[in-house]
Design a protein around this motif. Structure first.
Motif, PDB file in Angstrom:
ATOM      1  N   TYR A  51       0.842  -1.201   0.000  1.00  0.00           N
ATOM      2  CA  TYR A  51       0.000   0.000   0.000  1.00  0.00           C
ATOM      3  C   TYR A  51       0.871   1.243   0.000  1.00  0.00           C
ATOM      4  CZ  TYR A  51      -4.103  -2.759   1.355  1.00  0.00           C
ATOM      5  OH  TYR A  51      -5.140  -3.650   1.386  1.00  0.00           O
ATOM      6  N   LYS A  53       1.396   4.455   1.627  1.00  0.00           N
ATOM      7  CA  LYS A  53       0.983   5.021   2.913  1.00  0.00           C
ATOM      8  C   LYS A  53       1.547   6.425   3.052  1.00  0.00           C
ATOM      9  CE  LYS A  53       0.896   0.566   5.308  1.00  0.00           C
ATOM     10  NZ  LYS A  53      -0.511   0.418   5.563  1.00  0.00           N
ATOM     11  N   CYS A  65      -2.386   8.256   9.557  1.00  0.00           N
ATOM     12  CA  CYS A  65      -1.939   7.645   8.307  1.00  0.00           C
ATOM     13  C   CYS A  65      -3.146   7.454   7.390  1.00  0.00           C
ATOM     14  CB  CYS A  65      -1.297   6.290   8.602  1.00  0.00           C
ATOM     15  SG  CYS A  65      -0.766   5.395   7.127  1.00  0.00           S
ATOM     16  N   SER A  67      -3.735   5.215   3.735  1.00  0.00           N
ATOM     17  CA  SER A  67      -3.065   4.312   2.801  1.00  0.00           C
ATOM     18  C   SER A  67      -4.028   3.869   1.711  1.00  0.00           C
ATOM     19  CB  SER A  67      -2.517   3.085   3.533  1.00  0.00           C
ATOM     20  OG  SER A  67      -3.566   2.252   3.982  1.00  0.00           O
TER      21      SER A  67
END
Length: 165
Positions: A51, A53, A65, A67
């Motif tokens: 991913y 992120k 975060c 992602s």
């Protein structure tokens, strides 16, 4: 309050584990398990490889975060949007969704899942971010809504003026 985004690298794995654990601890207690909580550093390193992120920084402090994974043809799955509890409710998640919509300029469809009974998440994604509920799913003992946002037919200027994230 200055919000910035830094793309995560492997060396950020431990920091991300700490952010996820702080953000998802309540979900872990509520459901008895949570895919975002209790990950190892090695699992997070693998996730960073899969991913894209972005660490959310508030006044240079890492507070969350977001992602995504590119599913192809302008479709992106948001794997995680988390903000540590003491920074929740300040518009940081809304700004992160705006960031993702600008970062992935070719997006035509965004998808994500969240627990059905997390009314604050359902309200956030539908009322603030323009998602609609497409279907339901199950992850272990947790029922989930699958949310979808599709790029509107508005011009870029109209979209800019739109209050939705």
């Amino acid at each position: 309050m200055k919000i910035e985004y830094k793309q995560a690298v492997i060396e950020d794995a431990e920091l991300l584990v700490n952010i996820y654990n702080a953000s998802f601890y309540d979900d872990y207690l509520r459901y008895g398990s949570c895919p975002g909580y209790g990950q190892s550093k090695e699992t997070m390193e693998e996730s960073i490889g899969k991913y894209t992120k972005h660490i959310i920084l508030c006044d240079n402090e890492p507070v969350g975060c977001i992602s995504c994974i590119d599913l192809g043809e302008g479709v992106y799955e948001i794997g995680c949007l988390c903000v540590i509890p003491e920074y929740q409710g300040k518009g940081i998640g809304t700004q992160a969704m705006r960031f993702i919509k600008s970062f992935y300029e070719d997006w035509v469809r965004l998808t994500l899942v969240t627990p059905i009974d997390k009314k604050e998440n359902v309200k956030f994604y539908t009322e603030k971010c323009g998602f609609r509920i497409e279907s339901t799913e199950r992850d272990g003992n947790v029922e989930l809504f699958r949310f979808v946002a599709e790029r509107s037919l508005f011009s870029d200027k109209e979209e800019e003026n739109n209050s939705l994230c």
